[in-house]
Every structure is written in C-alpha cells, then in structure tokens.
Design an enzyme around this catalytic site. Structure first.
Site, PDB file in Angstrom:
ATOM      1  N   ASN A   1       0.821  -1.214   0.000  1.00 52.53           N
ATOM      2  CA  ASN A   1       0.000   0.000   0.000  1.00 52.53           C
ATOM      3  C   ASN A   1       0.859   1.270   0.000  1.00 52.53           C
ATOM      4  OD1 ASN A   1      -1.995  -1.853   0.131  1.00 52.53           O
ATOM      5  ND2 ASN A   1      -2.677  -1.354   2.210  1.00 52.53           N
TER       6      ASN A   1
ATOM      7  N   HIS B   1     -17.680  35.320 -31.412  1.00 55.15           N
ATOM      8  CA  HIS B   1     -18.840  34.628 -32.003  1.00 55.15           C
ATOM      9  C   HIS B   1     -18.503  34.114 -33.401  1.00 55.15           C
ATOM     10  CE1 HIS B   1     -21.078  36.748 -28.783  1.00 55.15           C
ATOM     11  NE2 HIS B   1     -20.307  37.761 -29.123  1.00 55.15           N
TER      12      HIS B   1
ATOM     13  N   SER C   1      -7.807  11.652 -49.230  1.00 56.09           N
ATOM     14  CA  SER C   1      -9.092  10.963 -49.131  1.00 56.09           C
ATOM     15  C   SER C   1      -9.062   9.768 -50.071  1.00 56.09           C
ATOM     16  CB  SER C   1     -10.210  11.927 -49.518  1.00 56.09           C
ATOM     17  OG  SER C   1     -11.347  11.202 -49.959  1.00 56.09           O
TER      18      SER C   1
ATOM     19  N   LYS D   1      -8.588  16.027 -52.094  1.00 56.00           N
ATOM     20  CA  LYS D   1      -8.565  16.370 -50.663  1.00 56.00           C
ATOM     21  C   LYS D   1      -7.174  16.446 -50.056  1.00 56.00           C
ATOM     22  CE  LYS D   1     -11.665  16.928 -48.196  1.00 56.00           C
ATOM     23  NZ  LYS D   1     -12.663  16.002 -47.660  1.00 56.00           N
TER      24      LYS D   1
ATOM     25  N   GLU E   1      -7.262  17.089 -36.228  1.00 57.89           N
ATOM     26  CA  GLU E   1      -8.550  16.517 -35.811  1.00 57.89           C
ATOM     27  C   GLU E   1      -8.371  15.457 -34.729  1.00 57.89           C
ATOM     28  OE1 GLU E   1     -11.339  16.058 -39.501  1.00 57.89           O
ATOM     29  OE2 GLU E   1      -9.263  15.972 -40.168  1.00 57.89           O
TER      30      GLU E   1
ATOM     31  N   TYR F   1      -6.429   2.408   2.264  1.00 58.91           N
ATOM     32  CA  TYR F   1      -6.284   1.777   0.948  1.00 58.91           C
ATOM     33  C   TYR F   1      -7.470   0.870   0.644  1.00 58.91           C
ATOM     34  CZ  TYR F   1      -4.677  -1.016  -2.945  1.00 58.91           C
ATOM     35  OH  TYR F   1      -4.598  -1.627  -4.170  1.00 58.91           O
TER      36      TYR F   1
ATOM     37  N   GLN G   1      -6.308   0.472  -7.360  1.00 67.67           N
ATOM     38  CA  GLN G   1      -5.488  -0.097  -8.429  1.00 67.67           C
ATOM     39  C   GLN G   1      -5.863   0.508  -9.781  1.00 67.67           C
ATOM     40  OE1 GLN G   1      -4.227  -4.338  -8.436  1.00 67.67           O
ATOM     41  NE2 GLN G   1      -5.707  -4.562 -10.095  1.00 67.67           N
TER      42      GLN G   1
HETATM   43  N1  ARG Z   1      -1.587  -3.726  -7.209  1.00 71.90           N
HETATM   44  C1  ARG Z   1      -2.022  -2.959  -6.109  1.00 71.90           C
HETATM   45  C2  ARG Z   1      -2.424  -1.552  -6.591  1.00 71.90           C
HETATM   46  O1  ARG Z   1      -2.053  -1.204  -7.639  1.00 71.90           O
HETATM   47  C3  ARG Z   1      -0.929  -2.813  -5.124  1.00 71.90           C
HETATM   48  C4  ARG Z   1      -1.414  -2.648  -3.737  1.00 71.90           C
HETATM   49  C5  ARG Z   1      -2.112  -3.888  -3.323  1.00 71.90           C
HETATM   50  N2  ARG Z   1      -2.397  -3.887  -1.943  1.00 71.90           N
HETATM   51  C6  ARG Z   1      -3.187  -4.809  -1.436  1.00 71.90           C
HETATM   52  N3  ARG Z   1      -3.342  -4.773  -0.164  1.00 71.90           N
HETATM   53  N4  ARG Z   1      -3.786  -5.685  -2.169  1.00 71.90           N
HETATM   54  O2  ARG Z   1      -3.105  -0.819  -5.919  1.00 71.90           O
END
Ligand code: ARG
Length: 445
Positions: A108, A154, A275, A281, A288, A315, A320
């Site tokens: 994390n 405009h 084109s 063209k 674009e 977390y 992810q």
């Molecule tokens: N692959 C996870 C992400 O990108 C990494 C962290 C995962 N942590 C966990 N406790 N599963 O967020």
C-alpha cells in the site's frame, strides 16, 4: 505468485485471477526497484536488518534494475503485480534473503510511492514537451508579428490584430499548463514510504531516510493519508485534460484556417492526409485527432474523481484502477504534444487581409475624441454601415464625403481610419507582440 498465501488453503480460479490483476502497473518496474533500494538501504542504516543481508539485497536489486532498464526483466503470468514480480525475481537472484525486503512496509505504501515517483518523472517530460511546443509557437509568432488578421468573437470578424498576437494567446495558455504541472509535481513530491499498510510499523523504520534517498521533500506526516489519498493523481489527470483542451482549441483553429473559406494556412504534405474517395482532398487529420483525443482525457478526470468519491480510508483495491486512468491521460497528452510540434512545423501561413469592418471602432473612437458620447458615436457609425449596405457598397469604398454627410463632426482623413493595419498599429499591437515574445521565450527556456 502472491505475497499472501499463508492463511489460504484454496486458490482463485484462473478467471477470477485475471479479473483482479492489472498488468498496466508493469511500467512502474523501474521506480518500484528504486523504491525498494531506498527501503533496503534504510533497513540497513537503522539496523533493522543486518548489513550483510542488506548488501545482498542491494546487489540483487542492482541486477534487476539493469534488467529493467535493458528491457530484459521477465514478468510471469502468475505475478500478482509489479511489487510481487520484483520480490519473486529477487528471490531467484539472491535466494531466501529476498524475503527480508518487505520488512516494515506494505504494497500500500509501496504503490503510492511508486506512482509519485513515476508522475514526478513523467511530469517533467511533459513540461519539456510543452516547452518545445511553446517555443515553436513563439518562433511562428515572431515571423508573423506584423501580419494583420482579424480577431473573432462569435466566430465573426471583430477587431484587427496580428497573427503573432493570436498565436501568442495559445502560447500563454500552454505556459499556464506548464505552471500547473510544476505545482502539481511540487505538491506530490512527498514520501508515503514507511506508512506500511496504513498506520506505520513498530520496527523503527526511518521515514526521513527513505524520503531523502528518493528525493522527496519529506515523509507525508499522516500515514493513513499517505496510503489512501489519490488527489495527486486526480490533479495530474486534470492538468493533462486542460492541456489537451488547450491543444484541442489550437487544433480546431488550424482545421478552420486550412479551409478554402478561411484560407489562412496551407498544411505541408507531411502533416496532411488524403481521401480514399476524393482526389483533391488535403485533410488536417493530425489536428482533428488531437481535438478528438482531448475528449477521452476529459473523461479520465471524471473517472479519477469517481474512483475516489465513495472510498472509506485508507487503501482500497479500487485504487489499483488509478493507474490505467492516469497512464491513459499522460500517454495521450505525450502523443498530442509530439503531434502538435510536428503539425506546427508543417504550417505555411498566408492569411488574407481582413475586411474594413474590423476598424469600425476606430471610426467610433475618432468621434469620441471630439467629445461625442460613445453611445451616440456607436449609433452614428452603425448608421453609416447600414447606409452602405443599403446601397450595396462595402466599407472599403467609404469616402470622407460619405462621412461628412453622415455627421458634421467627422473630419477629412477619417475614412482612412478603416484600414485594418492602421487600426492594429493604433493599439501598438506589434510592440506588444515583441515584448510578449521576450517574456515567453524566457519562461520556456
Ligand atoms: N496492485 C495494487 C495496486 O495497484 C498494489 C497494492 C495492493 N495492496 C493490497 N493490499 N492488495 O493498488
């Protein structure tokens, strides 16, 4: 391989596994290894892990870093994510000591660290690219500092200016994008490492140490914030989206200017497409596509905000998904900046002189300087315009006699005020363009 087998007897089906794994984090490989090196170094300096084990991990990580840089690092389908892959491979290189690397950290804090390191570097690349586009625009503006065109409000001709001044307006917008990116990088440059899974470690990790070795300004003071926040990603995505929007506005004008109706610019063969059906063209596809791709990056802003809004601290696996979003935004911007640089290099400008209409304000102001209230002067000139229209004459044909007939406060020579170039010169447009160029060149260097 997973890093969490111990408490499980069974395993996921292949399908479920595929659903949970996102290989887009593989591009974090290099920063992940650098983060691990900083972490291992700290484990040694604090004495949490004996020096000889740290030395062995460092050697192994150096080998893996080289593989990563050479593009020879091999992921396996069974690596759950990039962090797992590095630890797995470290085991292959140095044996069971690799199992010490994850001491005092979690994926994390690791992934939050990786992403900050990655965006710090990619942000710098984008800054360099914006500078390139900015300097090309400044060069074209310098060549056309005195080329008279009309401004549009405009999408109707409004006042005279110069092409240089018009292009510099886009350049200032890009400078602000660059400044926003600089701010964003400065704000994200703090270290989550040592926050662990959410509330830190009891092993005595030295967060100042790892922050310092990774070039972060300091450890993030709150560990829950460190692993749970992604506003830095959202900010980065917004800057990408705004920069895309600014490139898109310029691209839209290039499309417009390249039409037969406008006739301001010719696109060289290298930046035009043909084109399959219409032999004549010459299409501005590059412009674009820049305009078109701005749409999906605008969508990325919604996606990254949506990702955060319902999440409890800290977390959650939802996070992810932040990587796909920010990588898409960043890659799209990187491509668009290359595309715009190329496109600008293939433009040959030859805008026609605008109509005398763009100088009607000069005629109005002449009366104002003789004491006529602006509203009355506006009405007088409006009537002159209508009178000519009724006679199916154009403003270019206006004479001093016409003016004298319309109002006795007009003076001989006033008809000449309707020249677009004189009008632009009266507002010192060219001098302004030159001083803007000077400042912008300085800022983009
Ligand atoms: N692959 C996870 C992400 O990108 C990494 C962290 C995962 N942590 C966990 N406790 N599963 O967020």
């Amino acid at each position: 391989m997973t890093l969490w087998g111990g408490r499980f007897e069974g395993s996921m089906s292949g399908e479920t596994w595929d659903f949970t794994v996102d290989h887009s984090d593989r591009r974090l490989l290099e920063v992940d290894i650098l983060g691990s090196m900083a972490h291992a170094g700290m484990l040694g300096s604090t004495g949490i892990i004996p020096h000889e084990d740290v030395a062995s991990m460092m050697e192994g990580l150096a080998v893996i870093l080289e593989e990563a840089r050479a593009g020879t690092f091999e992921f396996t389908e069974t690596d759950e994510d990039v962090h797992t892959a590095v630890e797995r491979h470290l085991g292959e290189v140095i044996g069971p000591t690799a199992g010490m690397l994850h001491t005092g950290r979690s994926r994390n804090d690791q992934v939050a660290t990786d992403l900050r390191l990655y965006l710090r570097a990619s942000g710098q690349d984008r800054i360099d690219q914006i500078k390139t586009v900015g300097l090309v625009l400044v060069d074209i503006s310098q060549r056309h500092a005195g080329t008279v065109v009309s401004t549009y409000t405009h999408l109707q001709q409004a006042q005279s200016t110069t092409l240089g001044n018009h292009l510099l307006a886009h350049t200032w917008a890009l400078l602000r994008d660059l400044e926003r990116l600089t701010d964003c990088i400065e704000r994200l440059n703090q270290s989550p490492l040592g926050a662990g899974a959410s509330a830190g470690s009891s092993l005595g990790v030295d967060r100042e140490h790892t922050a310092g070795s990774l070039g972060f300004t300091r450890p993030m003071p709150n560990t829950l914030d460190a692993v749970g926040s992604r506003d830095f990603v959202a900010e980065y995505v917004f800057v990408c989206a705004q920069t895309m929007a600014d490139l898109s506005r310029l691209a839209e004008e290039i499309v417009l200017w390249s039409t037969r109706e406008f006739g301001w610019v010719t696109l060289s063969d290298g930046v035009s497409t043909g084109s399959s059906a219409l032999p004549h063209k010459r299409n501005p596809d590059l412009a674009e596509l820049i305009r078109g791709r701005a749409a999906s990056v605008a969508g990325d802003v919604t996606a990254i905000l949506g990702l955060q809004k319902g999440l409890p601290l800290t977390y959650n696996r939802d996070l992810q998904e932040d990587k796909r979003i920010v990588f898409h935004a960043d890659d799209t911007l990187a491509g668009a900046l290359v595309g715009m640089t190329t496109l600008l290099g293939g433009l040959e400008f030859h805008p026609p002189v605008p109509s005398a209409e763009v100088a009607t304000l000069d005629l109005t102001d002449a009366l104002v300087t003789r004491g006529v209230p602006f509203r009355e002067a506006h009405g007088i000139v409006g009537k002159v315009v209508r009178g000519l229209e009724d006679q199916q004459r154009s403003l270019e044909d206006l004479t001093d006699d016409d003016l004298a007939e319309a109002d006795e406060r007009f003076q001989p020579g006033d008809a000449d005020l309707l020249d677009p170039a004189t009008s632009a010169a009266g507002r010192e447009t060219e001098a302004s363009v030159r001083s803007q160029i000077e400042e912008l060149r300085d800022r983009f260097r």
